[in-house]
Design a protein around this motif. Structure first.
Motif, PDB file in Angstrom:
ATOM      1  N   TYR A  61      64.739 -90.032  14.222  1.00 56.69           N
ATOM      2  CA  TYR A  61      63.499 -89.262  14.162  1.00 56.69           C
ATOM      3  C   TYR A  61      62.863 -89.288  15.545  1.00 56.69           C
ATOM      4  CZ  TYR A  61      63.081 -88.237   9.205  1.00 56.69           C
ATOM      5  OH  TYR A  61      63.272 -87.727   7.951  1.00 56.69           O
ATOM      6  N   ILE A 152      60.971 -80.894   0.989  1.00 58.33           N
ATOM      7  CA  ILE A 152      60.962 -82.267   1.461  1.00 58.33           C
ATOM      8  C   ILE A 152      61.747 -83.159   0.504  1.00 58.33           C
ATOM      9  CG2 ILE A 152      59.497 -84.217   2.104  1.00 58.33           C
ATOM     10  CD1 ILE A 152      59.224 -81.687   3.845  1.00 58.33           C
ATOM     11  N   GLU A 156      61.409 -88.750   1.872  1.00 57.90           N
ATOM     12  CA  GLU A 156      60.585 -88.473   3.037  1.00 57.90           C
ATOM     13  C   GLU A 156      59.169 -88.040   2.652  1.00 57.90           C
ATOM     14  OE1 GLU A 156      62.615 -85.820   5.682  1.00 57.90           O
ATOM     15  OE2 GLU A 156      64.491 -86.894   5.467  1.00 57.90           O
ATOM     16  N   LEU A 161      53.445 -84.835   7.441  1.00 64.09           N
ATOM     17  CA  LEU A 161      53.932 -83.612   8.081  1.00 64.09           C
ATOM     18  C   LEU A 161      52.844 -82.862   8.830  1.00 64.09           C
ATOM     19  CD1 LEU A 161      56.283 -82.341   5.268  1.00 64.09           C
ATOM     20  CD2 LEU A 161      56.876 -83.605   7.317  1.00 64.09           C
ATOM     21  N   SER A 168      61.038 -83.846  15.258  1.00 64.53           N
ATOM     22  CA  SER A 168      62.297 -83.435  14.638  1.00 64.53           C
ATOM     23  C   SER A 168      63.090 -84.647  14.193  1.00 64.53           C
ATOM     24  CB  SER A 168      63.137 -82.625  15.637  1.00 64.53           C
ATOM     25  OG  SER A 168      63.452 -83.429  16.771  1.00 64.53           O
ATOM     26  N   CYS A 169      64.195 -84.375  13.527  1.00 64.54           N
ATOM     27  CA  CYS A 169      65.128 -85.432  13.147  1.00 64.54           C
ATOM     28  C   CYS A 169      66.532 -84.836  13.102  1.00 64.54           C
ATOM     29  CB  CYS A 169      64.753 -86.043  11.804  1.00 64.54           C
ATOM     30  SG  CYS A 169      64.676 -84.858  10.431  1.00 64.54           S
ATOM     31  N   ARG A 190      66.910 -81.031  12.250  1.00 63.25           N
ATOM     32  CA  ARG A 190      65.866 -80.456  11.407  1.00 63.25           C
ATOM     33  C   ARG A 190      64.514 -80.576  12.103  1.00 63.25           C
ATOM     34  NH1 ARG A 190      66.153 -83.305   5.752  1.00 63.25           N
ATOM     35  NH2 ARG A 190      66.377 -85.176   7.012  1.00 63.25           N
ATOM     36  N   ARG A 191      63.604 -79.699  11.721  1.00 64.12           N
ATOM     37  CA  ARG A 191      62.261 -79.719  12.266  1.00 64.12           C
ATOM     38  C   ARG A 191      61.264 -79.519  11.133  1.00 64.12           C
ATOM     39  NH1 ARG A 191      62.763 -75.704  15.238  1.00 64.12           N
ATOM     40  NH2 ARG A 191      61.527 -74.108  14.187  1.00 64.12           N
ATOM     41  N   HIS A 192      60.158 -80.243  11.184  1.00 69.08           N
ATOM     42  CA  HIS A 192      59.105 -80.085  10.181  1.00 69.08           C
ATOM     43  C   HIS A 192      58.217 -78.913  10.543  1.00 69.08           C
ATOM     44  CE1 HIS A 192      59.486 -84.649   9.280  1.00 69.08           C
ATOM     45  NE2 HIS A 192      60.335 -83.949   8.565  1.00 69.08           N
ATOM     46  N   ARG A 196      57.427 -77.815   4.892  1.00 69.83           N
ATOM     47  CA  ARG A 196      58.844 -77.505   4.753  1.00 69.83           C
ATOM     48  C   ARG A 196      59.652 -78.212   5.824  1.00 69.83           C
ATOM     49  NH1 ARG A 196      59.610 -75.052   0.003  1.00 69.83           N
ATOM     50  NH2 ARG A 196      61.318 -73.750   0.712  1.00 69.83           N
ATOM     51  N   ILE A 197      60.939 -78.349   5.566  1.00 65.29           N
ATOM     52  CA  ILE A 197      61.863 -78.851   6.575  1.00 65.29           C
ATOM     53  C   ILE A 197      62.804 -77.710   6.943  1.00 65.29           C
ATOM     54  CG2 ILE A 197      63.821 -80.359   7.027  1.00 65.29           C
ATOM     55  CD1 ILE A 197      62.483 -82.516   5.470  1.00 65.29           C
TER      56      ILE A 197
END
Length: 233
Positions: A61, A152, A156, A161, A168-169, A190-192, A196-197
């Protein structure tokens, strides 16, 4: 009749090949249970297994590193699995403009990481299949970009958020190149965005996804999330 028998044999081989191509191999490794713990590591440079040469897979992360209301770099929280099944998590501060030792697979990075925990070891079966899937990965596989939006995951829900510090992760497999050096092969990023992801990239290679699933569906991943997001809100 002879030709018919030959055709039957060929057809049989084709069917077997098609069936085997999607089959999980039989577990033939040493049978031992996973070790679950959470121990502070004072000096990770003294852990013999800890090196990029021995790293199999990692997930991280990313958070903005803010000082005096200005961004000076990034903070990375990383979960790593090594070749003997050992699982460690670390925290790394990286200043903008400086060499990113971790991404460059430079083992000097271990001198500078903080908040190091040893979380135990994978079971013999999980380590066997992790190695199997990694060995089957096509590292020339293409990616698709921003084609999927996930809700999500339950694990998590404790991530804030609305906190713009979290960027990001994503996960990667560490592989050896032809020149003997190591590099990170990205599996997913991935990005928040709001609640939403967003999947920003994901490899098409199914074996890489299966390898990453072993990590992200494990107790170690859940424990790591508890550690890094404790008090995040």
């Amino acid at each position: 009749m002879k030709n018919r028998n030959i055709k039957s044999i060929i057809f049989g081989f084709i069917i077997i090949s098609l069936l085997c191509s999607g089959c999980k191999p039989k577990y033939t490794g040493e049978d031992y249970e996973a070790i679950h713990t959470c121990e502070v590591v004072e000096d990770i440079t003294q852990e013999e297994i800890v090196s990029f040469e021995n790293m199999l897979i990692r997930y991280r992360y990313t958070q903005n590193w803010i000082e005096e209301c200005e961004k000076v770099g990034n903070i990375y929280y990383t979960l790593c699995i090594f070749s003997d099944g050992s699982v460690y998590c670390i925290k790394e501060y990286h200043k903008s403009g400086s060499e990113h030792l971790f991404i460059n697979c430079n083992d000097e990075v271990w001198q500078f990481v903080t908040d190091v925990y040893y979380l135990g070891k994978l079971s013999g079966e999980d380590l066997f299949f992790l190695n199997f899937y990694i060995s089957e990965v096509n590292f020339e596989s293409d990616y698709y970009f921003r084609e999927m939006i996930d809700t999500i995951p339950t694990s998590e829900e404790n991530v804030n958020l609305q906190d713009e510090a979290w960027i990001s992760c994503g996960g990667a497999i560490v592989r050896e190149m032809e020149n003997g050096d190591e590099e990170h092969f990205s599996v997913e990023a991935r990005r928040h965005e709001g609640d939403r992801i967003i999947i920003t990239l994901r490899t098409y290679d199914r074996n890489a996804i299966k390898a990453m699933d072993i990590l992200t569906e494990s107790w170690f991943y859940e424990k790591w999330l508890e550690l890094i997001f404790e008090g995040a809100e």
